[in-house]
Design an enzyme around this catalytic site. Structure first.
Site, mmCIF file in Angstrom:
data_model
loop_
_atom_site.group_PDB
_atom_site.id
_atom_site.type_symbol
_atom_site.label_atom_id
_atom_site.label_comp_id
_atom_site.label_asym_id
_atom_site.label_seq_id
_atom_site.Cartn_x
_atom_site.Cartn_y
_atom_site.Cartn_z
ATOM 1 N N HIS A 1 -6.963 -5.830 2.000
ATOM 2 C CA HIS A 1 -5.803 -5.315 2.725
ATOM 3 C C HIS A 1 -5.299 -6.445 3.630
ATOM 4 C CE1 HIS A 1 -6.856 -0.897 2.149
ATOM 5 N NE2 HIS A 1 -8.034 -1.453 1.921
ATOM 6 N N ASN B 1 -12.921 -3.371 1.962
ATOM 7 C CA ASN B 1 -13.963 -2.352 1.981
ATOM 8 C C ASN B 1 -14.833 -2.474 0.742
ATOM 9 O OD1 ASN B 1 -13.226 -0.954 4.395
ATOM 10 N ND2 ASN B 1 -11.490 -0.055 3.311
ATOM 11 N N ASP C 1 0.856 -1.197 0.000
ATOM 12 C CA ASP C 1 0.000 0.000 0.000
ATOM 13 C C ASP C 1 0.892 1.248 0.000
ATOM 14 O OD1 ASP C 1 -3.204 0.557 0.929
ATOM 15 O OD2 ASP C 1 -1.785 2.218 1.136
ATOM 16 N N ILE C 2 0.501 2.224 -0.788
ATOM 17 C CA ILE C 2 1.301 3.447 -0.934
ATOM 18 C C ILE C 2 1.279 4.295 0.350
ATOM 19 C CG2 ILE C 2 -0.486 5.024 -1.810
ATOM 20 C CD1 ILE C 2 1.513 5.775 -4.060
ATOM 21 N N GLU D 1 -12.070 3.513 -1.386
ATOM 22 C CA GLU D 1 -11.521 4.590 -2.217
ATOM 23 C C GLU D 1 -11.306 4.141 -3.653
ATOM 24 O OE1 GLU D 1 -7.844 5.936 -0.530
ATOM 25 O OE2 GLU D 1 -8.788 6.439 1.390
ATOM 26 N N VAL D 2 -10.873 2.908 -3.815
ATOM 27 C CA VAL D 2 -10.535 2.432 -5.157
ATOM 28 C C VAL D 2 -11.564 1.372 -5.565
ATOM 29 C CG1 VAL D 2 -8.776 1.354 -6.598
ATOM 30 C CG2 VAL D 2 -8.085 2.871 -4.726
ATOM 31 N N HIS E 1 -10.224 -5.252 -3.586
ATOM 32 C CA HIS E 1 -8.901 -5.486 -3.017
ATOM 33 C C HIS E 1 -9.070 -5.912 -1.577
ATOM 34 C CE1 HIS E 1 -9.981 -1.219 -2.654
ATOM 35 N NE2 HIS E 1 -9.322 -1.201 -1.493
HETATM 36 P P1 AMP Z 1 -9.807 1.389 0.190
HETATM 37 O O1 AMP Z 1 -10.154 2.557 1.063
HETATM 38 O O2 AMP Z 1 -10.129 0.068 0.823
HETATM 39 O O3 AMP Z 1 -10.381 1.526 -1.200
HETATM 40 O O4 AMP Z 1 -8.227 1.378 0.081
HETATM 41 C C1 AMP Z 1 -7.510 1.847 -1.008
HETATM 42 C C2 AMP Z 1 -6.055 1.759 -0.640
HETATM 43 O O5 AMP Z 1 -5.289 1.903 -1.827
HETATM 44 C C3 AMP Z 1 -5.570 2.843 0.335
HETATM 45 O O6 AMP Z 1 -5.034 2.205 1.498
HETATM 46 C C4 AMP Z 1 -4.507 3.593 -0.452
HETATM 47 O O7 AMP Z 1 -3.418 4.002 0.331
HETATM 48 C C5 AMP Z 1 -4.107 2.550 -1.497
HETATM 49 N N1 AMP Z 1 -3.559 3.097 -2.750
HETATM 50 C C6 AMP Z 1 -4.058 4.084 -3.515
HETATM 51 N N2 AMP Z 1 -3.308 4.270 -4.610
HETATM 52 C C7 AMP Z 1 -2.296 3.357 -4.533
HETATM 53 C C8 AMP Z 1 -1.188 3.056 -5.353
HETATM 54 N N3 AMP Z 1 -0.950 3.723 -6.503
HETATM 55 N N4 AMP Z 1 -0.351 2.063 -4.975
HETATM 56 C C9 AMP Z 1 -0.575 1.396 -3.813
HETATM 57 N N5 AMP Z 1 -1.606 1.643 -2.999
HETATM 58 C C10 AMP Z 1 -2.466 2.609 -3.347
#
Ligand code: AMP
Length: 126
Positions: A112, A97, A39-40, A105-106, A110
């Site tokens: 974690h 999530n 994770d970034i 967010e994405v 995914h």
């Molecule tokens: P979520 O809130 O479950 O959608 O988590 C999305 C996660 O993606 C967050 O923990 C971010 O820090 C992570 N994230 C976003 N962009 C990147 C990226 N380019 N590379 C790695 N992790 C990312």
């Protein structure tokens, strides 16, 4: 653009772009079905994301629509990554999530994997 359970899958979400190699990631594991990377913005000493190689927004989409070999390959990858990261002895947490209330967010499924320290209560009580 495919539509999954009413939620459009955005082919340009950041994880789709990572899968296409358009954006770099710190890969820790890859097979035909899944990709795992750091994770970034890590929220624990170990914070790795595992994503399936397919256009699924949520676990519900994935469970309903993904081919059986992808479902199996993805979940095997999740377990293999936890083991490869050396987390089995001290323990770890897996979290996925989905949607607004979870603050996803994405919009690409995914999980974690968190570890490397005691992780505290499962959910914030605030
Ligand atoms: P979520 O809130 O479950 O959608 O988590 C999305 C996660 O993606 C967050 O923990 C971010 O820090 C992570 N994230 C976003 N962009 C990147 C990226 N380019 N590379 C790695 N992790 C990312």
């Amino acid at each position: 653009m495919s539509v999954k359970n009413g939620a459009p899958y955005d082919d340009n979400n950041i994880f789709a772009r990572i899968l296409r190699g358009e954006i770099a990631a710190k890969t820790v594991f890859e097979n035909d079905h899944a990709l795992a990377f750091h994770d970034i913005n890590p929220q624990a000493p170990v914070h790795v994301l595992v994503i399936p190689k397919g256009p699924y927004v949520s676990m519900a989409d994935f469970a309903a629509d993904a081919p059986a070999e992808l479902v199996t390959g993805f979940f095997r990858a999740v377990g293999q990554v936890a083991r490869q990261l050396g987390l089995e002895e001290d323990g770890y947490r897996i979290l996925a999530n989905a949607g607004m209330n979870s603050h996803q967010e994405v919009p690409h499924l995914h999980v974690h994997i968190f570890g490397g320290k005691p992780l505290g209560p499962m959910l914030s009580r605030a």
